[in-house]
Design a protein around this motif. Structure first.
Motif, short mmCIF file in Angstrom:
data_model
loop_
_atom_site.label_atom_id
_atom_site.label_comp_id
_atom_site.label_asym_id
_atom_site.label_seq_id
_atom_site.Cartn_x
_atom_site.Cartn_y
_atom_site.Cartn_z
N SER A 113 97.11 63.06 -22.57
CA SER A 113 96.02 62.88 -21.61
C SER A 113 95.95 61.43 -21.20
O SER A 113 96.58 60.55 -21.80
CB SER A 113 94.69 63.30 -22.25
OG SER A 113 94.37 62.42 -23.31
N GLU A 159 111.27 61.52 -15.19
CA GLU A 159 110.44 62.67 -15.51
C GLU A 159 111.20 63.58 -16.46
O GLU A 159 112.44 63.58 -16.49
CB GLU A 159 110.09 63.46 -14.24
CG GLU A 159 109.33 62.67 -13.19
CD GLU A 159 109.14 63.46 -11.91
OE1 GLU A 159 108.28 63.06 -11.11
OE2 GLU A 159 109.86 64.46 -11.72
N CYS A 176 109.42 70.71 -16.89
CA CYS A 176 107.98 70.55 -16.91
C CYS A 176 107.29 71.82 -16.43
O CYS A 176 107.78 72.49 -15.51
CB CYS A 176 107.54 69.38 -16.03
SG CYS A 176 108.06 67.77 -16.64
N VAL A 177 106.20 72.15 -17.06
CA VAL A 177 105.31 73.21 -16.59
C VAL A 177 103.95 72.55 -16.35
O VAL A 177 103.79 71.35 -16.54
CB VAL A 177 105.21 74.36 -17.62
CG1 VAL A 177 106.54 75.08 -17.73
CG2 VAL A 177 104.77 73.84 -18.97
N ASN A 178 102.97 73.33 -15.92
CA ASN A 178 101.69 72.73 -15.54
C ASN A 178 101.05 71.94 -16.67
O ASN A 178 100.45 70.89 -16.45
CB ASN A 178 100.72 73.81 -15.06
CG ASN A 178 101.14 74.39 -13.72
OD1 ASN A 178 101.83 73.75 -12.94
ND2 ASN A 178 100.72 75.63 -13.45
N VAL A 179 101.17 72.42 -17.90
CA VAL A 179 100.44 71.80 -19.00
C VAL A 179 101.29 70.88 -19.87
O VAL A 179 100.75 70.13 -20.69
CB VAL A 179 99.80 72.88 -19.91
CG1 VAL A 179 98.79 73.69 -19.13
CG2 VAL A 179 100.88 73.79 -20.50
N LYS A 226 103.77 62.52 -18.06
CA LYS A 226 104.20 63.18 -16.83
C LYS A 226 105.28 62.38 -16.11
O LYS A 226 106.09 62.94 -15.36
CB LYS A 226 103.00 63.41 -15.91
CG LYS A 226 102.02 64.45 -16.46
CD LYS A 226 100.90 64.74 -15.48
CE LYS A 226 99.97 65.81 -16.03
NZ LYS A 226 98.86 66.13 -15.09
#
Length: 362
Positions: A47, A92, A96-99, A162
């Protein structure tokens, strides 16, 4: 005698060619296989405020660790692999997925190890990898904590971001495992941390490993950790622990080329499986931060370095191990025979490797 492996550069999509690549067994191998399994797990992104949900990341990882030990299988975590790609001027993660990030988690039961239930714990530390000096030292203080609590270290991983570079706090987690209810005597356990560049040339990297294989200290690799201070730095940290016997150490470099829509990890997991069948233990895996995506966005290519080790058999003659010979098709890229021999080469290699090392003991 030293171990022998060579770098092999495969053409994109050449999984069949990689399946044919011959892996030599460690010198003096007694025929016992090393057992390696892997599982893909979604690891949540960090986060913006690292301290707010720092437990979310290790919980996802620890759930995966526990699944690997269902039924008392005795599999220890040895590596967490999340390839990186250059995209729009930043680094990156590939999957990657949304979470979060789809990570490949590798677990291993070394030759002759019993199938026993393991208990696990995690020590988490916030640090700022872009600070001057040695910001990772606060992470390695957990090595002493693990020793004091009699929990052997299995791996060190950082929570994913991210995009990189990410200036500010990161969280690193030291994962520890031991037989359930059995606290081992770690009074004599010592950890040593050494660094090298992730893109170090194959021959120099072989010498780096050789320096520790022949060191006066008897060491084995317990974890390979890359602090998230890239792309400014490309250092990879090797955490060694004192061991009851010496270890052969070797590596294989592979070109990992796959579709971005359906990533196929068997292009390198097959090599890991074949090495395990020959008695090699997986010590770690990392990419060289050279991951690129084709102009049409459909293909990803990077170089992966697989690091292996195997306990030396000191009480019997050591036959010379054959060099890896890539099959037809793999030889289309230039390769170099990285065969190692203990003796003059290793003595010189140990001296050369130590000149570039930053070592910390805990």
């Amino acid at each position: 005698m030293g171990s022998a492996m060579a770098s092999a550069m495969g053409r994109c999509g050449s999984s069949q060619q990689l399946k044919q690549m011959q892996i030599p067994s460690p010198p003096g191998w007694d025929g016992h296989e090393s057992n390696v399994i892997w599982e893909k797990a979604v690891i949540p992104f960090a986060s913006a405020d690292c301290g707010s949900d720092a437990e979310e990341y290790p919980q996802a990882l620890m759930d995966t660790v526990q699944r690997a030990n269902v039924g008392g299988a005795g599999y220890r975590l040895v590596a967490v692999f999340m390839p990186l790609k250059h995209q729009n001027g930043v680094l990156e993660h590939l999957e990657c997925v949304n979470v979060g990030v789809k990570a490949m988690c590798f677990f291993q039961r070394v030759p002759r190890a019993p199938e026993e239930a393991l208990e696990s714990c995690v020590y988490s530390t916030a640090f700022e990898p872009f600070k001057q000096g040695n910001p990772e030292s606060v992470v390695y203080e957990n090595l002493k904590t693990a020793k004091d609590t009699m929990f052997p270290v299995s791996g060190i991983v950082a929570e994913p971001q991210k995009a990189y570079p990410h200036i500010g706090e990161h969280i690193a987690h030291v994962i520890c495992q031991r037989p359930d209810g059995d606290a081992p005597d770690m009074s004599d356990k010592k950890y040593t941390v050494a660094t090298c560049k992730s893109d170090l040339e194959p021959d120099k990297f072989a010498k780096f490993l050789a320096g520790f294989s022949s060191s006066q200290k008897i060491l084995k690799i317990t974890s390979i950790f890359r602090p998230p201070n890239f792309p400014a730095k490309t250092d990879v940290h090797f955490v060694f622990e004192s061991a009851p016997r010496r270890y052969h150490m070797a590596h294989v470099d592979l070109e990992f080329c796959t579709s971005t829509s359906q990533v196929k990890h068997d292009l390198y997991t097959g090599t890991i499986a074949r090495a395990a069948e020959k008695g090699w233990e997986l010590a770690g895996i990392f990419d060289m931060l050279n991951g690129t995506v084709s102009p049409n966005g459909k293909t990803f290519t990077c170089t992966i370095r697989l690091v292996f080790q195997a306990g030396k058999v000191e009480d019997q003659p050591q036959p010379q191990a054959p060099a890896v010979t890539p099959q037809a098709g793999l030889a289309q890229e230039p390769t170099e025979d990285l065969q190692q021999h203990e003796g003059a080469l290793l003595k010189a290699a140990a001296s050369e490797a130590r000149q570039d090392l930053q070592q910390h003991e805990g």
